[in-house]
Design an enzyme around this catalytic site. Sequence first.
Site, PDB file in Angstrom:
ATOM      1  N   PRO A   1       0.830  -1.198   0.000  1.00  0.00           N
ATOM      2  CA  PRO A   1       0.000   0.000   0.000  1.00  0.00           C
ATOM      3  C   PRO A   1       0.869   1.254   0.000  1.00  0.00           C
ATOM      4  O   PRO A   1       1.713   1.433   0.859  1.00  0.00           O
ATOM      5  CB  PRO A   1      -0.801  -0.114   1.294  1.00  0.00           C
ATOM      6  CG  PRO A   1      -0.645  -1.522   1.744  1.00  0.00           C
ATOM      7  CD  PRO A   1       0.674  -1.971   1.230  1.00  0.00           C
ATOM      8  N   GLU A   2       0.670   2.098  -0.973  1.00  0.00           N
ATOM      9  CA  GLU A   2       1.338   3.387  -1.015  1.00  0.00           C
ATOM     10  C   GLU A   2       0.258   4.445  -0.822  1.00  0.00           C
ATOM     11  O   GLU A   2      -0.864   4.126  -0.455  1.00  0.00           O
ATOM     12  CB  GLU A   2       2.106   3.553  -2.330  1.00  0.00           C
ATOM     13  CG  GLU A   2       3.126   2.426  -2.526  1.00  0.00           C
ATOM     14  CD  GLU A   2       3.972   2.562  -3.775  1.00  0.00           C
ATOM     15  OE1 GLU A   2       4.243   3.692  -4.186  1.00  0.00           O
ATOM     16  OE2 GLU A   2       4.352   1.527  -4.341  1.00  0.00           O
TER      17      GLU A   2
ATOM     18  N   ARG B   1      16.468  -2.681  -3.415  1.00  0.00           N
ATOM     19  CA  ARG B   1      15.091  -2.613  -3.901  1.00  0.00           C
ATOM     20  C   ARG B   1      15.048  -2.981  -5.372  1.00  0.00           C
ATOM     21  O   ARG B   1      15.848  -2.462  -6.161  1.00  0.00           O
ATOM     22  CB  ARG B   1      14.529  -1.192  -3.738  1.00  0.00           C
ATOM     23  CG  ARG B   1      14.186  -0.845  -2.312  1.00  0.00           C
ATOM     24  CD  ARG B   1      13.007  -1.654  -1.836  1.00  0.00           C
ATOM     25  NE  ARG B   1      12.792  -1.545  -0.404  1.00  0.00           N
ATOM     26  CZ  ARG B   1      13.218  -2.459   0.473  1.00  0.00           C
ATOM     27  NH1 ARG B   1      13.868  -3.518   0.073  1.00  0.00           N
ATOM     28  NH2 ARG B   1      12.978  -2.301   1.755  1.00  0.00           N
TER      29      ARG B   1
ATOM     30  N   LYS C   1       1.926   7.377   3.974  1.00  0.00           N
ATOM     31  CA  LYS C   1       1.294   6.055   4.032  1.00  0.00           C
ATOM     32  C   LYS C   1       0.714   5.757   5.410  1.00  0.00           C
ATOM     33  O   LYS C   1       0.293   4.626   5.665  1.00  0.00           O
ATOM     34  CB  LYS C   1       2.312   4.975   3.671  1.00  0.00           C
ATOM     35  CG  LYS C   1       3.022   5.213   2.338  1.00  0.00           C
ATOM     36  CD  LYS C   1       4.108   4.178   2.116  1.00  0.00           C
ATOM     37  CE  LYS C   1       5.085   4.647   1.044  1.00  0.00           C
ATOM     38  NZ  LYS C   1       6.245   3.730   0.943  1.00  0.00           N
TER      39      LYS C   1
ATOM     40  N   ARG D   1       1.876 -10.683   6.921  1.00  0.00           N
ATOM     41  CA  ARG D   1       3.331 -10.734   7.126  1.00  0.00           C
ATOM     42  C   ARG D   1       3.822  -9.933   8.321  1.00  0.00           C
ATOM     43  O   ARG D   1       5.029  -9.905   8.587  1.00  0.00           O
ATOM     44  CB  ARG D   1       4.043 -10.255   5.864  1.00  0.00           C
ATOM     45  CG  ARG D   1       3.823 -11.207   4.729  1.00  0.00           C
ATOM     46  CD  ARG D   1       4.623 -10.830   3.519  1.00  0.00           C
ATOM     47  NE  ARG D   1       4.112 -11.550   2.370  1.00  0.00           N
ATOM     48  CZ  ARG D   1       4.498 -11.377   1.125  1.00  0.00           C
ATOM     49  NH1 ARG D   1       5.424 -10.497   0.863  1.00  0.00           N
ATOM     50  NH2 ARG D   1       3.975 -12.062   0.152  1.00  0.00           N
TER      51      ARG D   1
END
Length: 285
Positions: free
Chosen positions: A13-14, A274, A64, A124
């Site tokens: 989610p951004e 990344r 966020k 997670r």
Amino acid sequence: MLLLTGHYVGLVPELPEVETVRRQLVPLIVGTRITGCDAHPSSRFRDATLATGYRIHRINRRGKYLLIGLLPVPPADPIPTRELVIHLGMTGGVSVCSSPPNDPYLRACWSLEDGRYMAFRDIRRFGRLAVVATGEYSLLPTLHRLGPEPSDPSLDGAAFHSALSSSRRHVKTKLLSQRPIAGVGNIYADEALWRAGINPAARRVGRERATMLLDSIREVLGEALANNGTTLRDYRTPGGESGRNQDRLDCYGRGGQPCRSCGETLATRQLDQRTTTWCRSCQAR
DNA sequence: CGGGGTTCCTGGCCGC
DNA sequence: TGCGGCCAGGAACCCC
């Protein structure tokens, strides 16, 4: 019956996804009092119980982070308001339901005065939540030092260029730090850099290109929000729909496929731990 | 204080 | 079919 708002699995989610969740939550829970809580014992979640007894009076968002405003009941003077801060991490989601959820991934469940429940589930456990005095974010360093919202009118090309010029790290890494601007994660960083034609590993970005990048970030986030966010696996809105932005991605997740601008095969590599996809031609050094 | 590296997690996927 | 191994990835955290 379970009403899901922002039930994310395998999605990062951004800002657009968190804002979508915020907008869905407002009509469901603003004005409601929290009467109890069960929380996972992990330090990432156990603060949830501290929201018990407060009334939810607003829901804000910074980057966020969801910021759920809490008023004491009955009102005190001066009013010691608190905030329930929620970061969805990678797989976190908030839902409101009319019966207690039976869910192995439930991390916090607040009972509401009207008999409903608000639940935070997170497979997670990369998410986290905290209850703090309003605006007191020193225990959440990224929020504490968060850059301006993309919607902030005082954030112009000059200010953004200045923020990007404060270190010599890779430009993409600076975006992910949340310092130059709030709310950009891996997906929209790749998208915005592709759109602006800027190499993710650039360490210096000139004034003009910084302005283009800022414009691209605003476009990419705005379009994603208009599409209710990006669904990579199982995100569903309360009506059970997916977000629709995944079909609009030009760069993220398209390594090995042709660039939609020039046809060159998009490259993928790790940049500062990344996964990063870019076009060697359109985003040349 | 900045930057680099590590850690936390688990479902999904790949290869044998 | 089963299973080991690897991958995704935001931000706290540790250390220099």
